[in-house]
Scaffold this active site. Structure first.
Site, PDB file in Angstrom:
ATOM      1  N   HIS A 181       0.908  -1.044  -0.089  1.00 52.85           N
ATOM      2  CA  HIS A 181       0.066  -0.078   0.218  1.00 52.85           C
ATOM      3  C   HIS A 181       0.827   1.167  -0.065  1.00 52.85           C
ATOM      4  CE1 HIS A 181      -3.087  -2.755   0.961  1.00 52.85           C
ATOM      5  NE2 HIS A 181      -4.026  -1.955   1.054  1.00 52.85           N
ATOM      6  N   HIS A 222       0.322  -4.442   9.114  1.00 52.94           N
ATOM      7  CA  HIS A 222       1.634  -4.399   8.900  1.00 52.94           C
ATOM      8  C   HIS A 222       2.483  -4.001  10.223  1.00 52.94           C
ATOM      9  CE1 HIS A 222       2.454  -5.150   4.407  1.00 52.94           C
ATOM     10  NE2 HIS A 222       1.518  -4.419   4.266  1.00 52.94           N
ATOM     11  N   ASP A 226       7.763  -2.498   8.396  1.00 52.91           N
ATOM     12  CA  ASP A 226       7.140  -2.469   7.113  1.00 52.91           C
ATOM     13  C   ASP A 226       6.916  -1.074   6.348  1.00 52.91           C
ATOM     14  OD1 ASP A 226       7.268  -5.072   7.620  1.00 52.91           O
ATOM     15  OD2 ASP A 226       5.068  -5.470   7.901  1.00 52.91           O
TER      16      ASP A 226
END
Length: 283
Positions: A181, A222, A226
């Site tokens: 994302h 996450h 990350d």
């Protein structure tokens, strides 16, 4: 009002037709790059699906972000996805604004070639990273006790190739470092920062990128690492790609707005002319 629409409609239609003609020429020149970038989006999804077979749920890792950012909860996990969808759709619509707007700075086809190059380079690094080490997923469906945390061995190659879209993408596990994302978000925001024309929109875009980072951690999709790794990795990828590839033509420079960028065929013809002039002693 109806009179105004009737008067402006032919102008808008001519503008769309003119821009379509320009973009089609660029598409004919660059379709291989666009197709390659789109195919790699499937390869990236296939790799993320494959690592789910290797995922082993376990206790959550100690994470400073989890300690500092309150947990949204499973029922509010849609908030981060809603913001991401807004960023994604807004950027895609903006890339097509040259078809209807008078003031424009970009060519849609060339911009998407650059965007896909950044996405592919970042996704290659991401695939190498999450296959190197599989961490226990922090998302709710990836935790111990969840039926979705582990996948049974595939019964056929077709099952793997189909990647169970879209459920297999939404409920994936194991593809953690670094956040996909954030790859898309930072690529889109950085692209608008360089090629957009509204300063206020640029400021809002960076603010949304920060909010997106916080929401990803808050929804436990996450680990904080990350998101952090995504910030500096994607930024460096964009920096090196911008250094490696030629600058995109700027259409906001008055008369050059109507000019097409030089194609490879034009460069070849120009090169032959220069060579001929050099051999014949022409100035």
């Amino acid at each position: 009002m109806p009179f105004y629409l009737t008067r402006e409609a032919p102008k808008l239609w001519r503008k769309i037709c003119s821009e379509t003609s320009i973009e089609l020429k660029l598409l004919f020149e660059n379709w291989k790059y666009l197709l390659g970038g789109l195919i790699f989006q499937y390869i990236h999804g296939l790799a993320a699906r494959g690592v789910h077979y290797l995922h082993r749920p376990g206790p959550l890792l100690h994470d400073i972000g989890f300690n500092l950012i309150p947990e949204l909860g499973q029922e509010k996990g849609y908030i981060s996805e809603t913001l991401f969808s807004f960023i994604f759709i807004s950027f895609v619509l903006w890339t097509f604004h040259p078809f209807i707007c008078q003031n424009k700075k970009i060519y849609t086809v060339l911009l998407w070639c650059r965007v896909l190059a950044c996405l592919v380079a970042s996704q290659i690094l991401r695939i190498v990273t999450f296959y190197s080490t599989q961490l226990p997923g922090p998302n709710y469906h990836c935790r111990e006790g969840s039926k979705l945390s582990r996948l049974p061995p595939p019964r056929s190659a077709i099952e793997v190739l189909l990647i169970n879209f879209p459920r297999g993408v939404v409920y994936g596990c194991g593809d953690l470092i670094f956040s996909s994302h954030m790859i898309f978000t930072l690529t889109f925001v950085s692209t608008y920062q360089k090629h957009g024309m509204k300063r206020f929109v640029k400021q809002c875009a960076w603010l949304l990128a920060v909010v997106q980072s916080v929401l990803i951690v808050a929804s436990r999709k996450h680990y904080t690492v990350d998101v952090v790794v995504a910030w500096y990795t994607v930024t460096l990828v964009i920096f090196f790609i911008d250094k490696k590839l030629p600058e995109l033509p700027d259409r906001s420079m008055g008369a050059s707005q109507q000019m097409l960028p030089v194609t490879s065929k034009d460069r070849e013809v120009k090169g032959k002319e220069e060579q001929y002039n050099l051999l014949n002693g022409a100035d």
